[in-house]
Design a protein around this motif. Structure first.
Motif, PDB file in Angstrom:
ATOM      1  N   LEU A 150      13.785  35.545  38.718  1.00  0.00           N
ATOM      2  CA  LEU A 150      14.195  36.888  38.274  1.00  0.00           C
ATOM      3  C   LEU A 150      15.706  37.063  38.399  1.00  0.00           C
ATOM      4  O   LEU A 150      16.361  37.611  37.505  1.00  0.00           O
ATOM      5  N   GLU A 151      16.247  36.590  39.500  1.00  0.00           N
ATOM      6  CA  GLU A 151      17.689  36.732  39.751  1.00  0.00           C
ATOM      7  C   GLU A 151      18.501  35.937  38.724  1.00  0.00           C
ATOM      8  O   GLU A 151      19.537  36.392  38.237  1.00  0.00           O
ATOM      9  N   ILE A 152      18.016  34.735  38.393  1.00  0.00           N
ATOM     10  CA  ILE A 152      18.707  33.906  37.401  1.00  0.00           C
ATOM     11  C   ILE A 152      18.694  34.575  36.040  1.00  0.00           C
ATOM     12  O   ILE A 152      19.719  34.663  35.350  1.00  0.00           O
ATOM     13  N   THR A 153      17.518  35.063  35.621  1.00  0.00           N
ATOM     14  CA  THR A 153      17.405  35.712  34.313  1.00  0.00           C
ATOM     15  C   THR A 153      18.249  36.973  34.248  1.00  0.00           C
ATOM     16  O   THR A 153      18.907  37.246  33.236  1.00  0.00           O
ATOM     17  N   GLU A 154      18.248  37.744  35.318  1.00  0.00           N
ATOM     18  CA  GLU A 154      19.059  38.960  35.375  1.00  0.00           C
ATOM     19  C   GLU A 154      20.537  38.633  35.169  1.00  0.00           C
ATOM     20  O   GLU A 154      21.261  39.356  34.487  1.00  0.00           O
ATOM     21  N   GLN A 155      20.967  37.523  35.727  1.00  0.00           N
ATOM     22  CA  GLN A 155      22.373  37.115  35.626  1.00  0.00           C
ATOM     23  C   GLN A 155      22.714  36.557  34.249  1.00  0.00           C
ATOM     24  O   GLN A 155      23.788  36.824  33.702  1.00  0.00           O
ATOM     25  N   GLU A 156      21.785  35.801  33.663  1.00  0.00           N
ATOM     26  CA  GLU A 156      22.103  35.032  32.457  1.00  0.00           C
ATOM     27  C   GLU A 156      21.716  35.709  31.148  1.00  0.00           C
ATOM     28  O   GLU A 156      22.319  35.405  30.111  1.00  0.00           O
ATOM     29  N   ALA A 157      20.717  36.581  31.156  1.00  0.00           N
ATOM     30  CA  ALA A 157      20.273  37.200  29.898  1.00  0.00           C
ATOM     31  C   ALA A 157      21.383  38.070  29.309  1.00  0.00           C
ATOM     32  O   ALA A 157      21.994  38.881  30.011  1.00  0.00           O
ATOM     33  N   ASP A 158      21.629  37.894  28.033  1.00  0.00           N
ATOM     34  CA  ASP A 158      22.710  38.612  27.347  1.00  0.00           C
ATOM     35  C   ASP A 158      22.150  39.886  26.710  1.00  0.00           C
ATOM     36  O   ASP A 158      21.838  39.920  25.523  1.00  0.00           O
ATOM     37  N   ILE A 159      22.009  40.911  27.529  1.00  0.00           N
ATOM     38  CA  ILE A 159      21.477  42.195  27.070  1.00  0.00           C
ATOM     39  C   ILE A 159      22.639  43.152  26.845  1.00  0.00           C
ATOM     40  O   ILE A 159      23.464  43.364  27.739  1.00  0.00           O
ATOM     41  N   LEU A 160      22.725  43.724  25.646  1.00  0.00           N
ATOM     42  CA  LEU A 160      23.819  44.625  25.313  1.00  0.00           C
ATOM     43  C   LEU A 160      23.670  45.956  26.040  1.00  0.00           C
ATOM     44  O   LEU A 160      22.559  46.396  26.344  1.00  0.00           O
ATOM     45  N   LEU A 195       6.148  39.304  34.442  1.00  0.00           N
ATOM     46  CA  LEU A 195       5.292  38.649  33.453  1.00  0.00           C
ATOM     47  C   LEU A 195       6.074  37.604  32.661  1.00  0.00           C
ATOM     48  O   LEU A 195       5.590  36.498  32.401  1.00  0.00           O
ATOM     49  N   ILE A 196       7.302  37.958  32.284  1.00  0.00           N
ATOM     50  CA  ILE A 196       8.143  37.025  31.523  1.00  0.00           C
ATOM     51  C   ILE A 196       8.462  35.786  32.358  1.00  0.00           C
ATOM     52  O   ILE A 196       8.380  34.651  31.865  1.00  0.00           O
ATOM     53  N   GLU A 197       8.810  35.978  33.628  1.00  0.00           N
ATOM     54  CA  GLU A 197       9.095  34.830  34.493  1.00  0.00           C
ATOM     55  C   GLU A 197       7.848  33.984  34.714  1.00  0.00           C
ATOM     56  O   GLU A 197       7.918  32.751  34.758  1.00  0.00           O
ATOM     57  N   GLN A 198       6.699  34.653  34.833  1.00  0.00           N
ATOM     58  CA  GLN A 198       5.456  33.935  35.111  1.00  0.00           C
ATOM     59  C   GLN A 198       5.092  32.980  33.974  1.00  0.00           C
ATOM     60  O   GLN A 198       4.472  31.947  34.199  1.00  0.00           O
ATOM     61  N   PRO A 204      13.536  26.911  39.744  1.00  0.00           N
ATOM     62  CA  PRO A 204      13.369  27.950  40.764  1.00  0.00           C
ATOM     63  C   PRO A 204      11.999  27.836  41.437  1.00  0.00           C
ATOM     64  O   PRO A 204      10.985  27.619  40.771  1.00  0.00           O
ATOM     65  N   LYS A 205      11.992  27.971  42.748  1.00  0.00           N
ATOM     66  CA  LYS A 205      10.745  27.792  43.497  1.00  0.00           C
ATOM     67  C   LYS A 205       9.941  29.076  43.618  1.00  0.00           C
ATOM     68  O   LYS A 205       8.744  29.035  43.924  1.00  0.00           O
ATOM     69  N   THR A 206      10.557  30.216  43.389  1.00  0.00           N
ATOM     70  CA  THR A 206       9.852  31.495  43.491  1.00  0.00           C
ATOM     71  C   THR A 206      10.176  32.378  42.290  1.00  0.00           C
ATOM     72  O   THR A 206      11.211  32.198  41.632  1.00  0.00           O
ATOM     73  N   ILE A 207       9.295  33.333  42.037  1.00  0.00           N
ATOM     74  CA  ILE A 207       9.523  34.314  40.972  1.00  0.00           C
ATOM     75  C   ILE A 207      10.801  35.100  41.246  1.00  0.00           C
ATOM     76  O   ILE A 207      11.573  35.398  40.323  1.00  0.00           O
ATOM     77  N   GLU A 208      11.046  35.428  42.515  1.00  0.00           N
ATOM     78  CA  GLU A 208      12.222  36.227  42.867  1.00  0.00           C
ATOM     79  C   GLU A 208      13.517  35.500  42.479  1.00  0.00           C
ATOM     80  O   GLU A 208      14.445  36.113  41.941  1.00  0.00           O
ATOM     81  N   TYR A 240      19.763  27.147  44.712  1.00  0.00           N
ATOM     82  CA  TYR A 240      20.156  25.831  45.236  1.00  0.00           C
ATOM     83  C   TYR A 240      20.854  25.940  46.588  1.00  0.00           C
ATOM     84  O   TYR A 240      21.398  24.944  47.091  1.00  0.00           O
ATOM     85  N   GLU A 241      20.850  27.123  47.177  1.00  0.00           N
ATOM     86  CA  GLU A 241      21.637  27.356  48.391  1.00  0.00           C
ATOM     87  C   GLU A 241      21.250  26.430  49.538  1.00  0.00           C
ATOM     88  O   GLU A 241      22.101  26.064  50.366  1.00  0.00           O
ATOM     89  N   ASP A 242      19.973  26.061  49.633  1.00  0.00           N
ATOM     90  CA  ASP A 242      19.513  25.237  50.753  1.00  0.00           C
ATOM     91  C   ASP A 242      19.131  23.823  50.330  1.00  0.00           C
ATOM     92  O   ASP A 242      18.537  23.083  51.116  1.00  0.00           O
ATOM     93  N   SER A 243      19.460  23.455  49.105  1.00  0.00           N
ATOM     94  CA  SER A 243      19.042  22.132  48.635  1.00  0.00           C
ATOM     95  C   SER A 243      20.178  21.419  47.898  1.00  0.00           C
ATOM     96  O   SER A 243      20.891  20.582  48.474  1.00  0.00           O
TER      97      SER A 243
END
Length: 515
Positions: free
Chosen positions: A260-270, A286-289, A253-257, A47-50
């Motif tokens: 990916l960044e959102i999922t990396e931040q939010e996924a609760d992986i032990l 593939l998961i994001e797609q 999100p408008k792009t896969i990248e 959301y940095e530019d919107s």
């Protein structure tokens, strides 16, 4: 200001404290944040530019805000983070239900207390974390919930008439005075409740069962709504909408990248899962797609949206699929295979709303199709597009020599055409999967041609990906049955299916003769 030493109204006055409205307070702190080039909304990605610039403009303008967007677009999260723009502490009259400002009291309780104690009136300090109210709008929300009601028990205990302000039990909005108040899914509120809100925003008075009380509440209102709600479940009444000065459109999100960044931040992986399991960039994409495919799929209701929570939940399930397999096989380390993505299907079915045709197809089959489409879309970013090769052969634009040599998949499909097949067991050991993949002629050499520096496990993952990709482009067949994925030649599979249908017809005839 040393708040530990300021305990009374007189001490507050002598300290030089000046009270300002909550919107001015947020504006002041936002200006300082922008000036220092700080990130106003931490953890909000894409959301940095919107959305973020629009929100900052609205707050600088001291506007009430409506976030309009589909589910899973961080609308409520944006609102909750606005508390970081409040002062750390503000003074309130001790015992006040509506956070009365000691210098500008609103309630009869606060005014009477100051009249009795003057500068000795006790005050307390309210932390910004306590200056936030939130309510999910549902059709059963009442005026009493939001604004308040007359409390007959209080009236009886205090021996007061119902005309006395002190018999009012305040709702969540007055209790959020000098705070941020959020109403999620505002169109779900009944029109008469919305009109009551408008009265607070416009007139600054509270009306409870005919009891009219002038109380100009100091609140920053933030509303959220789904565009679909305007037609399906209700709408925002015009006077209220007109009073909400800034309407801000959110988006996925408008792009896969970005995704990916959102999922990396939010996924609760032990941490123990991370130490046990390796995940490749390929599997992450593939998961994001899958989410991107779902948002454009004919079977998925686009008006309901596909939340960013889908890939987050799918990522967690992908890790758990690999973890379960490694525990069963007593392996000390493993990677997430394409075959492990069978385990993310429950994450997909729980996060999509289907149109009528999708319901007919069935949630499970729609989820499987979305996964296949994700594989198809990502496949051409790693390997030559099989569809392009098909077109060149059918249009005749290539020479005979080119037609013979331009199919890099020829050795692989030829092996299947010869009647060979491969079964990839979902819960098999890594070594068994690798051994099975190496049986396919030409598969290892094909992957090495495009990824010469891949190690053994990366190479094996790409080999498995090629088989799934060829199946997605209908060059070979794929069938998922009872814990295994079977890859065969396409024509043979179709002939077997036809033979099965023919035998079924014969059985029907025999049944008719028997009857």
């Amino acid at each position: 200001m040393n708040i530990d030493k300021i305990k009374t109204l007189g001490e507050l006055k002598r300290s030089g404290y000046k009270s300002i409205s909550v919107k001015d307070e947020i504006r002041k702190n936002l200006i300082e944040s922008i000036r220092n080039k700080e990130n106003t909304f931490k953890g909000i990605i894409g959301y940095e530019d919107s959305v973020i610039p629009d929100t900052e403009r609205a707050l600088l303008s001291r506007h009430n805000i409506l976030f309009l967007g589909l589910r899973g677009q961080a609308k409520t999260r944006m609102a909750r983070q606005m508390t970081d723009l409040l002062d750390e502490y503000i003074p309130v009259i001790a015992g006040s239900e509506v956070n009365d400002d000691p210098l500008h009291p609103l309630s009869k309780y606060a005014k009477d207390l100051i009249a009795e104690h003057a500068d000795e009136t006790p005050i307390t300090w309210l932390h910004r974390s306590e200056r936030y109210g939130e309510k999910l709008a549902t059709p059963d929300v009442s005026v009493a919930d939001l604004i308040g009601d007359i409390d007959p028990i209080k009236a009886a205990n205090l021996r007061l008439s119902f005309a006395d302000e002190r018999v009012i039990h305040y709702g969540i909005i007055p209790r959020s005075n000098r705070s941020i108040f959020v109403i999620n899914e505002i169109p779900d509120l009944q029109a008469r409740i919305q009109v009551a809100l408008f009265n607070i925003l416009e007139e600054g008075d509270i009306q409870i069962r005919g009891f009219k009380l002038r109380m100009p509440l100091d609140i920053l209102f933030v509303f959220t709504a789904n565009p679909e709600d305007y037609t399906n479940r209700g709408s925002i009444v015009t006077p209220l909408k007109d009073r909400i000065q800034s309407q801000i459109l959110t988006h996925y999100p408008k792009t896969i990248e970005t995704s990916l960044e959102i999922t990396e931040q939010e996924a609760d992986i032990l941490e123990d899962q991370k130490s046990l399991i390796t995940i490749s960039d390929l599997v992450k994409r593939l998961i994001e797609q899958v989410a991107f495919e779902a948002r454009n799929n004919e079977y998925v209701d686009k008006k309901s949206g596909v939340s960013a929570r889908l890939p987050i939940a799918a990522m967690e399930n992908a890790y758990s699929s690999a973890e379960r397999r490694s525990i069963r096989n007593n392996e000390q380390h493993t990677q997430i295979w394409i075959s492990d993505l069978v385990g993310i299907i429950p994450s997909i079915t729980g996060k999509i709303e289907l149109v009528y045709e999708g319901e007919q197809e069935g949630p499970y089959q729609v989820a499987v199709n979305l996964l296949d489409k994700a594989i198809r879309s990502q496949f051409i970013t790693y390997f030559p597009n099989p569809e392009t090769l098909k077109k060149r052969r059918t249009t005749g634009k290539a020479s005979q020599a080119e037609r013979e040599n331009d199919n890099p998949y020829k050795a692989i499909t030829k092996w299947f055409d010869a009647g060979n097949h491969i079964d990839v067991m979902v819960d098999a050991k890594d070594a068994d999967k690798i051994n099975a993949l190496y049986k396919v002629d030409g598969l290892y050499g094909f992957v090495k041609k495009y990824f010469p520096h891949a190690n053994e496990k990366e190479n094996a993952l790409l080999m498995e990906f090629v088989l799934h990709g060829l199946a997605a482009y209908s060059l070979i067949s794929k069938k998922v049955i009872e814990g295994k994925i079977e890859f065969k030649d396409l024509i043979g599979s179709m002939m077997n299916l036809g033979q099965m249908n023919y035998n079924d017809d014969d059985d029907d005839l025999n049944d008719d003769n028997f009857r």
